[in-house]
Enzyme design. Structure first.
Site, PDB file in Angstrom:
ATOM      1  N   ALA A 192       0.874  -1.175   0.000  1.00  0.00           N
ATOM      2  CA  ALA A 192       0.000   0.000   0.000  1.00  0.00           C
ATOM      3  C   ALA A 192       0.906   1.218   0.000  1.00  0.00           C
ATOM      4  O   ALA A 192       2.046   1.149   0.480  1.00  0.00           O
ATOM      5  CB  ALA A 192      -0.872  -0.019   1.247  1.00  0.00           C
ATOM      6  N   GLY A 198       0.397  -4.916   0.961  1.00  0.00           N
ATOM      7  CA  GLY A 198      -0.800  -4.960   0.110  1.00  0.00           C
ATOM      8  C   GLY A 198      -0.552  -5.649  -1.221  1.00  0.00           C
ATOM      9  O   GLY A 198      -1.491  -6.177  -1.831  1.00  0.00           O
ATOM     10  N   GLU A 254      -0.905  -9.240  -0.395  1.00  0.00           N
ATOM     11  CA  GLU A 254      -2.335  -9.443  -0.105  1.00  0.00           C
ATOM     12  C   GLU A 254      -3.158  -9.468  -1.400  1.00  0.00           C
ATOM     13  O   GLU A 254      -4.107 -10.242  -1.521  1.00  0.00           O
ATOM     14  CB  GLU A 254      -2.829  -8.345   0.851  1.00  0.00           C
ATOM     15  CG  GLU A 254      -2.245  -8.516   2.245  1.00  0.00           C
ATOM     16  CD  GLU A 254      -2.565  -7.358   3.166  1.00  0.00           C
ATOM     17  OE1 GLU A 254      -2.203  -6.204   2.810  1.00  0.00           O
ATOM     18  OE2 GLU A 254      -3.171  -7.574   4.223  1.00  0.00           O
ATOM     19  N   GLU A 257       4.307  -5.207   7.498  1.00  0.00           N
ATOM     20  CA  GLU A 257       3.565  -4.140   8.177  1.00  0.00           C
ATOM     21  C   GLU A 257       4.005  -3.888   9.611  1.00  0.00           C
ATOM     22  O   GLU A 257       4.035  -2.747  10.065  1.00  0.00           O
ATOM     23  CB  GLU A 257       2.051  -4.456   8.154  1.00  0.00           C
ATOM     24  CG  GLU A 257       1.387  -4.225   6.804  1.00  0.00           C
ATOM     25  CD  GLU A 257       1.494  -5.399   5.843  1.00  0.00           C
ATOM     26  OE1 GLU A 257       2.247  -6.355   6.120  1.00  0.00           O
ATOM     27  OE2 GLU A 257       0.814  -5.361   4.804  1.00  0.00           O
TER      28      GLU A 257
HETATM   29  N1  COA Z   1       4.591   3.064  -0.593  1.00  0.00           N
HETATM   30  C1  COA Z   1       4.994   4.220  -1.175  1.00  0.00           C
HETATM   31  N2  COA Z   1       6.092   4.328  -1.913  1.00  0.00           N
HETATM   32  C2  COA Z   1       6.826   3.225  -2.102  1.00  0.00           C
HETATM   33  C3  COA Z   1       6.475   1.979  -1.530  1.00  0.00           C
HETATM   34  C4  COA Z   1       5.299   1.936  -0.754  1.00  0.00           C
HETATM   35  N3  COA Z   1       4.852   0.797  -0.205  1.00  0.00           N
HETATM   36  N4  COA Z   1       7.415   1.076  -1.874  1.00  0.00           N
HETATM   37  C5  COA Z   1       8.308   1.718  -2.634  1.00  0.00           C
HETATM   38  N5  COA Z   1       7.962   3.011  -2.775  1.00  0.00           N
HETATM   39  C6  COA Z   1       8.668   4.063  -3.532  1.00  0.00           C
HETATM   40  C7  COA Z   1       9.895   4.592  -2.758  1.00  0.00           C
HETATM   41  O1  COA Z   1       9.495   5.564  -1.815  1.00  0.00           O
HETATM   42  C8  COA Z   1      10.702   5.138  -3.887  1.00  0.00           C
HETATM   43  O2  COA Z   1      10.140   6.389  -4.283  1.00  0.00           O
HETATM   44  P1  COA Z   1      11.119   7.684  -4.537  1.00  0.00           P
HETATM   45  O3  COA Z   1      12.050   7.246  -5.628  1.00  0.00           O
HETATM   46  O4  COA Z   1      10.169   8.772  -4.942  1.00  0.00           O
HETATM   47  O5  COA Z   1      11.827   7.919  -3.241  1.00  0.00           O
HETATM   48  C9  COA Z   1      10.450   4.186  -5.033  1.00  0.00           C
HETATM   49  O6  COA Z   1       9.215   3.524  -4.707  1.00  0.00           O
HETATM   50  C10 COA Z   1      11.516   3.136  -5.205  1.00  0.00           C
HETATM   51  O7  COA Z   1      11.682   2.468  -3.968  1.00  0.00           O
HETATM   52  P2  COA Z   1      13.108   2.314  -3.215  1.00  0.00           P
HETATM   53  O8  COA Z   1      12.834   2.110  -1.758  1.00  0.00           O
HETATM   54  O9  COA Z   1      14.026   3.413  -3.583  1.00  0.00           O
HETATM   55  O10 COA Z   1      13.641   0.950  -3.870  1.00  0.00           O
HETATM   56  P3  COA Z   1      14.664  -0.084  -3.235  1.00  0.00           P
HETATM   57  O11 COA Z   1      15.028  -1.014  -4.329  1.00  0.00           O
HETATM   58  O12 COA Z   1      15.750   0.612  -2.520  1.00  0.00           O
HETATM   59  O13 COA Z   1      13.813  -0.893  -2.135  1.00  0.00           O
HETATM   60  C11 COA Z   1      11.868  -2.054  -1.269  1.00  0.00           C
HETATM   61  C12 COA Z   1      12.741  -1.722  -2.510  1.00  0.00           C
HETATM   62  C13 COA Z   1      10.647  -2.809  -1.778  1.00  0.00           C
HETATM   63  C14 COA Z   1      12.671  -2.960  -0.331  1.00  0.00           C
HETATM   64  C15 COA Z   1      11.471  -0.750  -0.549  1.00  0.00           C
HETATM   65  O14 COA Z   1      10.920   0.143  -1.498  1.00  0.00           O
HETATM   66  C16 COA Z   1      10.451  -0.943   0.550  1.00  0.00           C
HETATM   67  O15 COA Z   1      10.788  -1.429   1.632  1.00  0.00           O
HETATM   68  N6  COA Z   1       9.185  -0.522   0.293  1.00  0.00           N
HETATM   69  C17 COA Z   1       8.128  -0.573   1.285  1.00  0.00           C
HETATM   70  C18 COA Z   1       7.635  -1.989   1.479  1.00  0.00           C
HETATM   71  C19 COA Z   1       6.565  -2.030   2.547  1.00  0.00           C
HETATM   72  O16 COA Z   1       6.812  -1.811   3.706  1.00  0.00           O
HETATM   73  N7  COA Z   1       5.353  -2.339   2.115  1.00  0.00           N
HETATM   74  C20 COA Z   1       4.242  -2.521   3.001  1.00  0.00           C
HETATM   75  C21 COA Z   1       3.444  -1.278   3.075  1.00  0.00           C
HETATM   76  S1  COA Z   1       2.077  -1.489   4.184  1.00  0.00           S
END
Ligand code: COA
Length: 260
Positions: A66, A112, A115, A135
């Protein structure tokens, strides 16, 4: 409705819905959820669509969760509302569609995103897939059905571990857990989804829709899955597809199902 965050394309009785926000790793913001609802509803109503494939664009992510930026300042009521609306409009909605939905997981499927993949009727993945429900690392719990569907699919102990550790599993572990049915390379992923889709298409769409509802009944509070199966089984006998399927078998020819 025109779409800003997804693509929907129909080809050979298969509609492929692609979440298309690669710069945000296809994170589900409210607009994307509304667009997905619309695309799934339209594909389900479209009699020419017999199978729906759901995937993410880019090489890195199916859906990274999400959109955290949208709910970071929510209060208790807004949090509950977010989960309720999301479950009703997308996650439960997809699970209960009468058209089969295959999730083709092509990278990160987190929060999400996992999910949503779990709401699909089954999942396949490419070897770069990483899946998790992170989460609790954000101080929240899965709210789009993750605490229910993950233990249904992989068992309670494994689900507890995945949710408590907030860790990611790789595609091989997902296969071993039964979270995905097949594991292939990225190039092979959509062709495999289409191949599975083309096998499904050959069968009675009415019987498949009835099977989906009978299978889902067993996982619903207050519903007796066996009783639901008996009723659904009986209903099949009144369909044109049943007449065609049994007649074709007895006449030693391939069935040409009318889909009614
Ligand atoms: N919500 C909003 N933005 C998200 C996102 C999320 N769940 N997951 C990734 N993004 C965005 C990042 O903020 C980034 O945006 P920016 O370039 O404007 O800063 C872009 O997507 C790329 O992500 P980034 O984190 O730079 O890539 P990465 O390869 O370093 O890491 C992940 C990949 C998946 C490990 C990392 O993005 C992450 O941990 N995301 C959140 C996962 C999460 O907790 N999801 C559950 C949400 S309830």
């Amino acid at each position: 409705m025109s779409y800003n965050n997804i693509l929907s394309e129909q080809n050979n009785a298969i509609t492929t819905i692609t979440i298309n926000r690669p710069s945000k790793l296809n994170a589900l913001n409210s607009e994307t959820i509304a667009e997905l609802h619309d695309a799934f509803a339209k594909a389900n109503e479209d009699t020419a669509t017999k199978v729906i494939i759901l995937t993410g664009s880019g090489e890195k992510a199916f859906v990274a969760g999400a959109d955290i930026s949208e709910f970071a300042d929510f209060d208790v009521a807004q949090g509950a509302n977010l989960a309720r609306q999301g479950q009703e409009s997308l996650f439960d909605f997809v699970e209960n569609l009468s058209t089969p939905v295959i999730a083709a997981v092509n990278g990160f499927a987190l929060g999400g995103g996992l999910e949503l993949a779990m709401s699909a009727h089954f999942r396949i993945a490419s070897d770069n897939a990483r899946m998790g429900l992170p989460e609790v690392s954000l101080g929240v719990i899965p709210g789009y059905g993750g605490t229910q569907r993950l233990p249904q699919l992989i068992g309670k102990g494994r689900a507890m571990e995945m949710i408590m550790t907030a860790g990611m599993i790789d595609a091989n572990t997902a296969l071993e857990y039964g979270l995905i049915n097949h594991l292939v390379t990225q190039e092979e992923l959509l062709p495999l989804a289409e191949k599975l889709g083309s096998k499904i298409i050959r069968n009675s769409s009415v019987a498949i829709a009835t099977a989906i509802s009978a299978l889902n009944a067993g996982f619903k509070e207050g519903l007796d899955g066996y009783e639901a199966e008996i009723e659904a089984f009986g209903k099949c006998f009144g369909t044109a597809d049943f007449t065609e399927g049994t007649t074709a078998f007895l006449e030693k020819r391939k069935a040409d199902f009318p889909g009614k």
